[in-house]
Design a protein around this motif. Structure first.
Motif, short mmCIF file in Angstrom:
data_model
loop_
_atom_site.label_atom_id
_atom_site.label_comp_id
_atom_site.label_asym_id
_atom_site.label_seq_id
_atom_site.Cartn_x
_atom_site.Cartn_y
_atom_site.Cartn_z
N TYR A 1 0.86 -1.19 0.00
CA TYR A 1 0.00 0.00 0.00
C TYR A 1 0.89 1.23 0.00
CZ TYR A 1 -3.94 3.03 1.24
OH TYR A 1 -4.91 4.01 1.25
N ASN A 2 1.47 1.51 -1.16
CA ASN A 2 2.47 2.57 -1.31
C ASN A 2 2.66 2.82 -2.80
OD1 ASN A 2 4.72 4.26 -1.28
ND2 ASN A 2 5.75 3.12 0.35
N SER A 3 3.06 4.02 -3.17
CA SER A 3 3.26 4.34 -4.59
C SER A 3 4.71 4.21 -5.02
CB SER A 3 2.77 5.77 -4.88
OG SER A 3 3.50 6.71 -4.10
N GLY A 4 5.57 3.70 -4.10
CA GLY A 4 6.96 3.46 -4.48
C GLY A 4 7.97 4.35 -3.81
N THR A 5 7.58 5.04 -2.76
CA THR A 5 8.52 5.89 -2.02
C THR A 5 8.97 5.16 -0.75
OG1 THR A 5 6.69 6.97 -0.87
CG2 THR A 5 7.49 8.01 -2.88
N PRO A 6 10.05 5.63 -0.09
CA PRO A 6 10.48 5.00 1.17
C PRO A 6 9.33 5.01 2.19
CG PRO A 6 12.17 6.48 0.37
CD PRO A 6 10.98 6.70 -0.52
N SER A 7 9.32 4.00 3.03
CA SER A 7 8.21 3.84 3.98
C SER A 7 8.03 5.05 4.88
CB SER A 7 8.43 2.59 4.84
OG SER A 7 8.38 1.43 4.05
N TRP A 8 9.14 5.62 5.36
CA TRP A 8 9.02 6.76 6.27
C TRP A 8 8.40 7.96 5.57
CZ3 TRP A 8 11.14 11.45 5.10
CH2 TRP A 8 12.15 11.47 4.11
N TYR A 9 8.73 8.14 4.30
CA TYR A 9 8.20 9.26 3.52
C TYR A 9 6.72 9.03 3.22
CZ TYR A 9 7.80 12.70 -0.27
OH TYR A 9 7.42 13.76 -1.06
N ALA A 10 6.40 7.82 2.76
CA ALA A 10 5.00 7.49 2.45
C ALA A 10 4.13 7.62 3.68
CB ALA A 10 4.92 6.07 1.89
N MET A 11 4.62 7.13 4.83
CA MET A 11 3.86 7.18 6.07
C MET A 11 3.62 8.62 6.51
SD MET A 11 4.75 5.45 9.77
CE MET A 11 6.23 6.46 9.97
N SER A 12 4.63 9.47 6.41
CA SER A 12 4.50 10.86 6.81
C SER A 12 3.47 11.60 5.96
CB SER A 12 5.86 11.57 6.71
OG SER A 12 6.81 10.94 7.53
N CYS A 13 3.58 11.45 4.64
CA CYS A 13 2.63 12.10 3.74
C CYS A 13 1.22 11.57 3.96
CB CYS A 13 3.05 11.89 2.29
SG CYS A 13 4.57 12.71 1.80
N PHE A 14 1.10 10.26 4.12
CA PHE A 14 -0.20 9.64 4.28
C PHE A 14 -0.88 10.11 5.56
CE2 PHE A 14 -2.93 6.15 5.77
CZ PHE A 14 -3.74 5.98 4.67
N MET A 15 -0.15 10.13 6.66
CA MET A 15 -0.75 10.51 7.94
C MET A 15 -1.19 11.98 7.92
SD MET A 15 -1.05 7.92 9.93
CE MET A 15 -1.38 8.73 11.50
N VAL A 16 -0.40 12.86 7.32
CA VAL A 16 -0.79 14.26 7.23
C VAL A 16 -2.06 14.39 6.40
CG1 VAL A 16 -0.15 16.53 6.30
CG2 VAL A 16 1.53 15.16 7.55
N LEU A 17 -2.12 13.68 5.28
CA LEU A 17 -3.30 13.72 4.42
C LEU A 17 -4.54 13.21 5.15
CD1 LEU A 17 -4.71 14.12 1.68
CD2 LEU A 17 -3.96 11.80 1.06
N ILE A 18 -4.42 12.06 5.80
CA ILE A 18 -5.57 11.44 6.46
C ILE A 18 -6.09 12.31 7.60
CG2 ILE A 18 -6.24 9.51 7.94
CD1 ILE A 18 -6.26 8.77 5.05
N ILE A 19 -5.20 12.85 8.40
CA ILE A 19 -5.63 13.71 9.51
C ILE A 19 -6.28 14.99 8.96
CG2 ILE A 19 -4.85 15.07 11.48
CD1 ILE A 19 -2.74 12.89 11.98
N SER A 20 -5.74 15.52 7.88
CA SER A 20 -6.35 16.70 7.26
C SER A 20 -7.74 16.38 6.74
CB SER A 20 -5.47 17.20 6.10
OG SER A 20 -4.20 17.60 6.55
N MET A 21 -7.86 15.26 6.07
CA MET A 21 -9.16 14.84 5.54
C MET A 21 -10.17 14.61 6.65
SD MET A 21 -7.90 12.17 2.61
CE MET A 21 -9.44 11.30 2.73
N SER A 22 -9.68 14.21 7.81
CA SER A 22 -10.57 13.94 8.93
C SER A 22 -11.37 15.18 9.34
CB SER A 22 -9.77 13.42 10.12
OG SER A 22 -10.62 13.11 11.21
N PHE A 23 -10.77 16.35 9.18
CA PHE A 23 -11.49 17.59 9.48
C PHE A 23 -12.68 17.76 8.54
CE2 PHE A 23 -7.70 18.41 11.85
CZ PHE A 23 -8.05 19.32 12.82
#
Length: 291
Positions: free
Chosen positions: A193-215
């Motif tokens: 479940y990733n588009s091909g970036t390092p796990s730490w980078y994908a996780m950081s971007c994903f968590m920021v997006l998901i928390i933003s969407m939560s609003f």
């Protein structure tokens, strides 16, 4: 804010415990196989329904009425905006990506496969893309909603209203967004479940997006009193990003670092939308008056 008695958190703890127990089954199946497509995608579908099933079980244990999960339709204008908002923020994000050359429009190989799949022959790539966008934008949303419903019965049907009783809008958005994002992490870190970036980078971007969407999701859920706003938001988001904009974007070298839920652009756009809906929090009813 008044101190909340410990027993006020028991419904949330019970729901999360059941969700984790059920999800662990599908985490194992997906991680063991290494891909979300394993089991013809049914392992992923099963995982997405775990929060919903957990919510139904929790309601039964607590002796609550299932109708309290927010099944009413509410005002149609909120459902329409729920469909349009993911399209708007996805379009803004990908337009930025295409304009700055971080990804190209469009992936010719993908459009060629679309042409063959539709059986259109030589009718022009523009018409193929337009047909794909319209057909998937309408009928694909219905299909996408079948899986989104499983998550949303749990996250916005049960968890958000339960948190809102004691935490208010901002904390509810942050807490539910963090839980929602963290629930995805096992398959992000240990499957594909990733588009091909390092796990730490994908996780950081994903968590920021998901928390933003939560609003956004929390605002519509509380404002409309309807679970269906969240279902449509979720279905529209998955459809336009995963099935339309991302596949249509050509890789220009470092594209995975910018596109999809694991690149940097969507989270930045998501933060802007989150700030907008946070600014509208005073329009929401207090918890006892929620629909």
């Amino acid at each position: 804010m008044e101190k909340v008695p410990p027993n006020k958190y028991k419904p949330v703890i019970l729901f999360l415990s059941i969700t984790l127990a059920l999800s662990s089954i599908f985490y194992f199946l997906i991680i063991y196989s290494g891909t979300l497509s394993s089991g013809w995608g049914q392992f992923t579908m099963g995982l997405m329904w775990c929060p919903g099933i957990a919510a139904l079980i929790t309601m039964k244990i607590l002796g609550r009425n299932i109708s309290d999960l927010g099944w009413k339709w509410g005002k149609t204008k909120y459902q329409i905006w729920s469909y349009l908002i993911p399209l708007i923020y996805a379009f803004i994000a990908y337009l930025v990506i295409w304009v700055f050359g971080w990804g190209g429009f469009y992936d010719k190989a993908y459009v060629t496969r679309l042409t063959e799949a539709f059986g259109f022959g030589e009718i022009g790539n523009g018409l193929v893309i337009a047909s794909y966008f319209i057909l998937f934008g309408i009928f694909g949303t219905i299909r996408s909603a079948s899986s989104a419903l499983g998550e949303e019965i749990g996250w916005r049907g049960f968890l958000v209203p339960e948190l809102y009783k004691t935490q208010g809008f901002t904390r509810t958005s942050l807490i539910s967004g963090f839980i929602w994002g963290a629930w995805h992490l096992p398959i992000l870190l240990f499957a594909d479940y990733n588009s091909g970036t390092p796990s730490w980078y994908a996780m950081s971007c994903f968590m920021v997006l998901i928390i933003s969407m939560s609003f956004i999701y929390t605002w519509f859920r509380i404002k409309s009193g309807s679970l269906w706003t969240a279902v449509i938001l979720h279905a529209s988001h998955n459809l336009f990003i995963q099935r339309i904009f991302t596949p249509l974007t050509e890789d220009t070298g470092s594209t995975p670092y910018y596109i999809d839920e694991f690149g940097i652009v969507l989270p930045i756009v998501g933060i802007c939308f989150a700030i907008y809906y946070w600014s509208k929090r005073k329009e929401l009813l207090p918890a006892p008056q929620m629909g």
